[in-house]
Design a protein around this motif. Structure first.
Motif, PDB file in Angstrom:
ATOM      1  N   PHE A  54       0.515  -1.236   0.034  1.00 40.14           N
ATOM      2  CA  PHE A  54      -0.278  -0.129  -0.072  1.00 40.14           C
ATOM      3  C   PHE A  54       1.171   1.028   0.136  1.00 40.14           C
ATOM      4  O   PHE A  54       1.399   1.308   0.944  1.00 40.14           O
ATOM      5  CB  PHE A  54      -1.006   0.293   1.054  1.00 40.14           C
ATOM      6  N   ASN A  55       0.599   2.273  -1.175  1.00 41.70           N
ATOM      7  CA  ASN A  55       1.157   3.248  -0.916  1.00 41.70           C
ATOM      8  C   ASN A  55      -0.037   4.775  -0.525  1.00 41.70           C
ATOM      9  O   ASN A  55       0.470   5.714  -1.552  1.00 41.70           O
ATOM     10  CB  ASN A  55       2.148   3.835  -2.414  1.00 41.70           C
ATOM     11  N   GLY A  56      -0.793   4.415  -0.933  1.00 41.63           N
ATOM     12  CA  GLY A  56      -1.758   5.512  -1.241  1.00 41.63           C
ATOM     13  C   GLY A  56      -3.529   4.806  -1.485  1.00 41.63           C
ATOM     14  O   GLY A  56      -2.669   4.418  -2.804  1.00 41.63           O
ATOM     15  N   LEU A  57      -4.294   5.510  -1.377  1.00 40.64           N
ATOM     16  CA  LEU A  57      -5.741   5.408  -1.959  1.00 40.64           C
ATOM     17  C   LEU A  57      -5.015   6.264  -3.044  1.00 40.64           C
ATOM     18  O   LEU A  57      -4.606   7.250  -3.072  1.00 40.64           O
ATOM     19  CB  LEU A  57      -7.017   5.796  -1.231  1.00 40.64           C
ATOM     20  N   ASP A  58      -6.655   6.171  -4.092  1.00 38.38           N
ATOM     21  CA  ASP A  58      -6.459   7.055  -5.607  1.00 38.38           C
ATOM     22  C   ASP A  58      -7.803   7.672  -5.440  1.00 38.38           C
ATOM     23  O   ASP A  58      -8.786   7.186  -5.029  1.00 38.38           O
ATOM     24  CB  ASP A  58      -6.867   5.797  -6.901  1.00 38.38           C
ATOM     25  N   PHE A  59      -7.436   8.567  -5.616  1.00 39.63           N
ATOM     26  CA  PHE A  59      -8.240  10.422  -5.191  1.00 39.63           C
ATOM     27  C   PHE A  59      -8.153  10.545  -6.942  1.00 39.63           C
ATOM     28  O   PHE A  59      -7.699  11.288  -7.678  1.00 39.63           O
ATOM     29  CB  PHE A  59      -8.468  11.341  -4.400  1.00 39.63           C
ATOM     30  N   PHE A  60      -9.563  11.316  -7.640  1.00 33.91           N
ATOM     31  CA  PHE A  60      -9.819  12.699  -8.426  1.00 33.91           C
ATOM     32  C   PHE A  60      -9.563  13.353  -8.036  1.00 33.91           C
ATOM     33  O   PHE A  60      -9.155  13.436  -6.443  1.00 33.91           O
ATOM     34  CB  PHE A  60     -11.508  11.985  -7.912  1.00 33.91           C
ATOM     35  N   ALA A  61      -9.368  14.569  -8.885  1.00 34.75           N
ATOM     36  CA  ALA A  61      -8.429  15.794  -8.035  1.00 34.75           C
ATOM     37  C   ALA A  61     -10.032  16.226  -7.638  1.00 34.75           C
ATOM     38  O   ALA A  61     -10.541  16.772  -7.752  1.00 34.75           O
ATOM     39  CB  ALA A  61      -7.835  16.074  -9.345  1.00 34.75           C
ATOM     40  N   VAL A  62      -8.648  17.194  -7.220  1.00 30.46           N
ATOM     41  CA  VAL A  62     -10.173  17.866  -5.583  1.00 30.46           C
ATOM     42  C   VAL A  62     -11.143  18.981  -7.070  1.00 30.46           C
ATOM     43  O   VAL A  62      -9.963  19.785  -7.936  1.00 30.46           O
ATOM     44  CB  VAL A  62      -9.346  18.667  -4.936  1.00 30.46           C
ATOM     45  N   ASP A  63     -11.726  19.221  -6.534  1.00 24.32           N
ATOM     46  CA  ASP A  63     -12.349  19.984  -7.399  1.00 24.32           C
ATOM     47  C   ASP A  63     -13.578  20.438  -7.096  1.00 24.32           C
ATOM     48  O   ASP A  63     -14.762  20.064  -6.269  1.00 24.32           O
ATOM     49  CB  ASP A  63     -13.032  19.217  -8.925  1.00 24.32           C
ATOM     50  N   SER A  64     -13.502  22.402  -6.362  1.00 20.15           N
ATOM     51  CA  SER A  64     -14.388  22.777  -5.359  1.00 20.15           C
ATOM     52  C   SER A  64     -15.204  22.900  -6.249  1.00 20.15           C
ATOM     53  O   SER A  64     -16.326  23.902  -5.452  1.00 20.15           O
ATOM     54  CB  SER A  64     -13.878  24.272  -5.457  1.00 20.15           C
ATOM     55  N   ASN A  65     -16.136  22.705  -7.386  1.00 14.53           N
ATOM     56  CA  ASN A  65     -17.836  22.716  -7.637  1.00 14.53           C
ATOM     57  C   ASN A  65     -17.914  21.276  -7.141  1.00 14.53           C
ATOM     58  O   ASN A  65     -18.875  21.920  -7.310  1.00 14.53           O
ATOM     59  CB  ASN A  65     -17.253  22.114  -9.649  1.00 14.53           C
ATOM     60  N   PHE A  66     -17.368  20.525  -6.302  1.00 11.83           N
ATOM     61  CA  PHE A  66     -18.091  19.437  -5.912  1.00 11.83           C
ATOM     62  C   PHE A  66     -17.978  19.962  -4.086  1.00 11.83           C
ATOM     63  O   PHE A  66     -18.116  18.723  -3.657  1.00 11.83           O
ATOM     64  CB  PHE A  66     -17.647  17.856  -5.901  1.00 11.83           C
ATOM     65  N   ILE A  67     -18.430  21.230  -4.112  1.00 10.79           N
ATOM     66  CA  ILE A  67     -18.267  21.560  -2.036  1.00 10.79           C
ATOM     67  C   ILE A  67     -19.205  22.344  -2.474  1.00 10.79           C
ATOM     68  O   ILE A  67     -19.460  23.541  -3.621  1.00 10.79           O
ATOM     69  CB  ILE A  67     -16.826  22.316  -2.014  1.00 10.79           C
ATOM     70  N   VAL A  68     -20.454  21.766  -2.033  1.00 11.04           N
ATOM     71  CA  VAL A  68     -21.650  23.427  -2.505  1.00 11.04           C
ATOM     72  C   VAL A  68     -22.387  22.922  -0.684  1.00 11.04           C
ATOM     73  O   VAL A  68     -22.622  22.009  -0.014  1.00 11.04           O
ATOM     74  CB  VAL A  68     -22.846  21.885  -3.379  1.00 11.04           C
ATOM     75  N   THR A  69     -23.871  23.854  -1.074  1.00 14.11           N
ATOM     76  CA  THR A  69     -24.126  23.472   0.035  1.00 14.11           C
ATOM     77  C   THR A  69     -25.939  23.397   0.310  1.00 14.11           C
ATOM     78  O   THR A  69     -26.411  23.604  -0.241  1.00 14.11           O
ATOM     79  CB  THR A  69     -24.389  25.306   0.347  1.00 14.11           C
ATOM     80  N   ALA A  70     -26.288  22.593   0.550  1.00 14.42           N
ATOM     81  CA  ALA A  70     -27.173  21.850   0.400  1.00 14.42           C
ATOM     82  C   ALA A  70     -28.374  22.761   0.868  1.00 14.42           C
ATOM     83  O   ALA A  70     -28.137  22.760   2.901  1.00 14.42           O
ATOM     84  CB  ALA A  70     -26.882  19.856   1.205  1.00 14.42           C
ATOM     85  N   ASN A  71     -29.248  22.462   1.333  1.00 16.86           N
ATOM     86  CA  ASN A  71     -30.510  22.621   1.457  1.00 16.86           C
ATOM     87  C   ASN A  71     -31.420  21.522   2.374  1.00 16.86           C
ATOM     88  O   ASN A  71     -31.429  20.230   2.007  1.00 16.86           O
ATOM     89  CB  ASN A  71     -31.619  23.199   0.927  1.00 16.86           C
ATOM     90  N   LEU A  72     -31.164  21.445   3.965  1.00 12.38           N
ATOM     91  CA  LEU A  72     -32.189  20.017   4.721  1.00 12.38           C
ATOM     92  C   LEU A  72     -33.473  20.095   4.715  1.00 12.38           C
ATOM     93  O   LEU A  72     -33.573  20.771   5.894  1.00 12.38           O
ATOM     94  CB  LEU A  72     -30.994  19.654   6.208  1.00 12.38           C
ATOM     95  N   THR A  73     -33.995  19.285   4.344  1.00 11.88           N
ATOM     96  CA  THR A  73     -35.692  19.171   4.793  1.00 11.88           C
ATOM     97  C   THR A  73     -35.571  18.077   5.898  1.00 11.88           C
ATOM     98  O   THR A  73     -35.290  16.727   5.687  1.00 11.88           O
ATOM     99  CB  THR A  73     -36.787  19.046   3.847  1.00 11.88           C
ATOM    100  N   ARG A  74     -35.711  17.839   7.166  1.00 14.42           N
ATOM    101  CA  ARG A  74     -35.922  17.471   7.817  1.00 14.42           C
ATOM    102  C   ARG A  74     -37.196  15.703   7.790  1.00 14.42           C
ATOM    103  O   ARG A  74     -38.417  16.767   8.018  1.00 14.42           O
ATOM    104  CB  ARG A  74     -35.850  17.564   9.623  1.00 14.42           C
ATOM    105  N   ILE A  75     -36.894  14.698   8.170  1.00 17.37           N
ATOM    106  CA  ILE A  75     -38.502  14.070   7.958  1.00 17.37           C
ATOM    107  C   ILE A  75     -38.785  14.091   9.104  1.00 17.37           C
ATOM    108  O   ILE A  75     -37.892  13.225  10.077  1.00 17.37           O
ATOM    109  CB  ILE A  75     -37.689  12.797   7.559  1.00 17.37           C
TER     110      ILE A  75
END
Length: 204
Positions: A54-75
């Motif tokens: 093991f030398n490390g896990l594989d990741f996609f390149a860090v992309d700020s487009n996939f940091i989002v603000t979500a609205n939570l509607t509680r159930i």
């Protein structure tokens, strides 16, 4: 000159790990911590043969487009149910709420869950469970989906929360069939490519 050589020798000793270990890979603190956990035999889900190389896990390149603000509607008053897993184990969960967000102009929604077992554990009682699949699942990412941990304490007063898809991880079953892992519910499939976070693991 002697003092200079002595200083250089001490500096090299400090700089080099005495066990010959190389620094773990990772673009972010999250990736480095995950790699450290998987490198450590006491916490790693990896099989011995995979851990050895093991030398490390594989990741996609860090992309700020996939940091989002979500609205939570509680159930409210959601029933407890048995979540399907890769084995006969049936852990108890409740639907905690619906997360609505937008990625690259596309409106998306995921159901977030609360483990009933974790409620009894002081360490994990504030954790929420967010499993999902997307259009990379089974190709670039693990077919069974990926997970994201969300903290109740991170939910803001206006019922919004940040989702960082760069900070996702695979279920342990992606590395070792000995584990029992929750299966991502069909309702949590995103009809979009989430090219962020953890990639599929290539076993030896």
């Amino acid at each position: 000159m002697k003092n200079v050589l002595s200083f250089l020798f001490i500096f090299l000793l400090i700089s080099c790990n005495s066990n010959g270990k190389r620094p773990l890979l990772g673009e972010t603190e999250y990736q480095q911590k995950l790699n450290a956990s998987y490198k450590d035999a006491t916490t790693s889900p990896l099989k011995k043969k995979d851990l050895k190389n093991f030398n490390g896990l594989d990741f996609f390149a860090v992309d700020s487009n996939f940091i989002v603000t979500a609205n939570l509607t509680r159930i409210e008053n959601a029933p407890v149910f048995e979540m399907a897993t890769t084995t006969d184990r049936k852990p108890l969960y409740k639907e905690y709420g619906l997360l609505s967000f937008n990625i690259n102009g596309q409106d998306l929604e995921l159901t977030i869950y609360q483990s009933q077992d974790d409620l009894r554990d002081e360490k994990y009682k504030d954790y929420l469970f967010l499993p999902f699949t997307d259009n990379t699942s089974g190709n670039e990412s693990y077919g069974g989906g990926r997970y994201m941990d969300v903290m109740i304490t991170d939910i803001k007063d206006d019922n919004t929360i940040e989702l960082n898809f760069n900070n996702t991880y695979n279920p342990y079953c992606a590395y070792n069939d000995d584990y029992s892992c929750p299966l991502t519910p069909r309702k949590n499939h995103l009809d979009i490519e989430i090219k962020a976070g953890i990639k599929a693991f290539k076993k030896n």
